[in-house]
Scaffold this active site. Structure first.
Site, PDB file in Angstrom:
ATOM      1  N   HIS A  72       0.964  -1.212   0.037  1.00  0.00           N
ATOM      2  CA  HIS A  72      -0.057   0.139   0.157  1.00  0.00           C
ATOM      3  C   HIS A  72       0.955   1.141  -0.104  1.00  0.00           C
ATOM      4  CE1 HIS A  72      -4.184  -1.329   1.425  1.00  0.00           C
ATOM      5  NE2 HIS A  72      -3.465  -2.647   0.710  1.00  0.00           N
ATOM      6  N   TYR A 203      -9.428   4.951   7.224  1.00  0.00           N
ATOM      7  CA  TYR A 203      -9.520   5.220   8.560  1.00  0.00           C
ATOM      8  C   TYR A 203     -10.715   6.370   8.784  1.00  0.00           C
ATOM      9  CZ  TYR A 203      -5.120   3.099   9.794  1.00  0.00           C
ATOM     10  OH  TYR A 203      -4.047   2.058   9.981  1.00  0.00           O
ATOM     11  N   PRO A 295      -4.558  -0.023  18.745  1.00  0.00           N
ATOM     12  CA  PRO A 295      -3.980  -0.609  17.572  1.00  0.00           C
ATOM     13  C   PRO A 295      -4.185   0.414  16.498  1.00  0.00           C
ATOM     14  CG  PRO A 295      -6.279  -1.291  18.100  1.00  0.00           C
ATOM     15  CD  PRO A 295      -5.740  -0.508  19.297  1.00  0.00           C
ATOM     16  N   LYS A 299       1.256  -0.502  15.127  1.00  0.00           N
ATOM     17  CA  LYS A 299       2.265  -0.246  15.450  1.00  0.00           C
ATOM     18  C   LYS A 299       2.891  -1.526  16.375  1.00  0.00           C
ATOM     19  CE  LYS A 299       3.590   3.035  13.131  1.00  0.00           C
ATOM     20  NZ  LYS A 299       3.727   2.721  11.824  1.00  0.00           N
ATOM     21  N   TYR A 387       3.775   6.477   9.858  1.00  0.00           N
ATOM     22  CA  TYR A 387       3.041   5.399   9.469  1.00  0.00           C
ATOM     23  C   TYR A 387       3.955   4.270   8.594  1.00  0.00           C
ATOM     24  CZ  TYR A 387      -1.169   2.739   8.014  1.00  0.00           C
ATOM     25  OH  TYR A 387      -2.032   1.994   8.069  1.00  0.00           O
TER      26      TYR A 387
HETATM   27  C1  DHB Z   1      -5.054  -3.348  10.464  1.00  0.00           C
HETATM   28  C2  DHB Z   1      -4.861  -2.896  12.000  1.00  0.00           C
HETATM   29  C3  DHB Z   1      -4.830  -1.835  12.421  1.00  0.00           C
HETATM   30  O1  DHB Z   1      -4.668  -1.653  13.587  1.00  0.00           O
HETATM   31  C4  DHB Z   1      -4.560  -0.849  11.348  1.00  0.00           C
HETATM   32  O2  DHB Z   1      -4.202   0.445  11.810  1.00  0.00           O
HETATM   33  C5  DHB Z   1      -4.650  -1.197  10.084  1.00  0.00           C
HETATM   34  C6  DHB Z   1      -4.995  -2.429   9.737  1.00  0.00           C
HETATM   35  C7  DHB Z   1      -5.614  -4.673   9.990  1.00  0.00           C
HETATM   36  O3  DHB Z   1      -5.839  -5.577  10.929  1.00  0.00           O
HETATM   37  O4  DHB Z   1      -5.539  -5.009   8.782  1.00  0.00           O
END
Ligand code: DHB
Length: 394
Positions: A72, A203, A295, A299, A387
């Site tokens: 990505h 997001y 999450p 990270k 990121y």
């Molecule tokens: C996923 C989980 C995340 O916490 C995130 O920020 C992006 C993707 C995932 O499980 O694909």
């Protein structure tokens, strides 16, 4: 039994460390309380920072990820029914992330470690870490629930055993400080057999709060919505989940989220946590044993791998040149980068969730934060740099 480095925990930190040490000619044994099937079946996040992907290729562990992972080059942020595309590759001079589930990484690392003749003992019980403040630390454990007590003597013990493991507790409470923040929301995560809805991760913060659209394969999609962390998953019918995803991801341009059969769902709480220092005598902590991030931004694994990359170099310097300097600085070195990971995960979480406990003033500030990313290349670059993975500062 005897080895050079005794590792408690067969997650990302323990496994990457065992591989890195093996490449440096240093022996290790991994002890894990869960079964191999449990370790390989636990669903976690799935975003690998740029340098983690390069490291896996350098270690000869990237073959399946290259075939099955998804590169990505950008992410999409959404609020007020508008999209903001962040071209991370352009903002960071060519860096990108790979979406490849954590348990797939673990499967690849376990198979390769066993093929190299490495020792991983699964389903051990009663693990206790002893005498790390002496020159002869050791770990005691039983195979399965019933085995006789055994002893693993080692030069160093690594606590890579997650938030609930015995690793952190082996540092006397008087010698450590813990920093914590609990968020008033959790994440409801699903896996669904559905076509890809969008070419990037989305997001979103809209309606009743956060939603995240991610992927696992062209046929399987991963999605999350913010919810009450104490809620019972039985209160969430598939229809209610889809309705919330539609509402939180809706845009003005007529785009449609693709539905499908939900075959896995669960709720997790969100917390930020750091333990300082991350070492005591001959004990070194790595990954979730020492630090947890919420999450948002994915990270957790990336921070764990960063710890053990630094730790493996420090152990190599000790064994090759008998220099302890890097080992002594391990905690201070990794905590500088960890706190930036904590900051970023907290920033993404607070900016992208709806928190009824906040004042309307604070809620407006988060909208300003999002609008700042939209209008400032510097702000967008800062988000993108975090990121794809911050540089190391050793
Ligand atoms: C996923 C989980 C995340 O916490 C995130 O920020 C992006 C993707 C995932 O499980 O694909």
């Amino acid at each position: 039994m005897r080895t050079q480095v005794g590792i408690v925990g067969c997650g990302p930190a323990g496994l990457f460390l065992a591989h890195l040490l093996h490449r440096a000619g240093i022996e290790s044994v991994i002890l894990e309380s869960r079964s191999r099937a449990d370790v390989e079946g636990t669903i976690r996040a799935g975003v690998l920072e740029h340098w983690v992907v390069e490291l896996m290729h350098q270690m000869g562990l990237g073959e399946r990820m290259k075939r099955e992972g998804h590169f990505h080059t950008g992410i999409t942020l959404q609020w007020n029914r508008q999209r903001l595309h962040l071209d991370m590759e352009e903002l960071t001079n060519g860096k990108k992330v790979t979406v490849y589930a954590q348990h797939e990484v673990l499967k690849d690392l376990i198979a390769a470690r066993l093929a190299d003749g490495g020792e991983i003992l699964f389903s051990v019980s009663g693990t206790a870490i002893r005498d790390v403040d002496t020159d002869r630390p050791f770990i005691t454990f039983r195979r399965g629930a019933e085995g006789a007590e055994e002893r693993l003597d080692c030069d160093y013990v690594i606590g890579a055993d997650g938030f609930h493991g015995p690793g952190r507790q082996a540092i006397p409470a008087s010698q450590r400080t813990e920093y914590q923040k609990i968020y008033p929301f959790g994440w409801l995560g699903i896996l669904a057999r559905a076509p890809l809805s969008w070419h990037e991760l989305i997001y979103a913060n809209q309606g009743e709060g956060f939603a995240l659209l991610s992927t696992r394969s062209p046929e399987i999609q991963r999605m999350y919505i913010q919810c009450d962390p104490k809620d019972d998953i039985a209160n969430w019918s598939d229809r209610r989940i889809w309705d919330q995803l539609h509402a939180r991801l809706a845009t003005e341009d007529g785009w449609q989220l693709q539905e499908g059969e939900i075959f896995q769902k669960g709720i997790i709480p969100l917390r930020s946590f750091v333990c300082e220092p991350m070492q005591y005598g001959r004990l070194f902590l790595a990954g979730d044993a020492a630090h947890i991030v919420p999450p948002t931004g994915a990270k957790g694994l990336n921070l764990a791998v960063a710890d053990v990359l630094v730790l493996s170099r420090a152990l190599e310097e000790k064994y090759r040149r008998n220099s302890s300097e890097k080992l002594e600085r391990y905690s201070a070195t990794v905590l500088r980068r960890i706190w930036k990971g904590e900051r970023f995960s907290w920033y993404m979480t607070t900016m992208l969730h709806r928190n009824e406990g906040e004042t309307p003033f604070e809620q407006r500030i988060h909208l300003a934060d999002l609008d700042f990313v939209r209008t400032s290349r510097a702000a967008a670059t800062a988000l993108a740099e975090n990121y794809v993975g911050l540089p190391f500062d050793e």
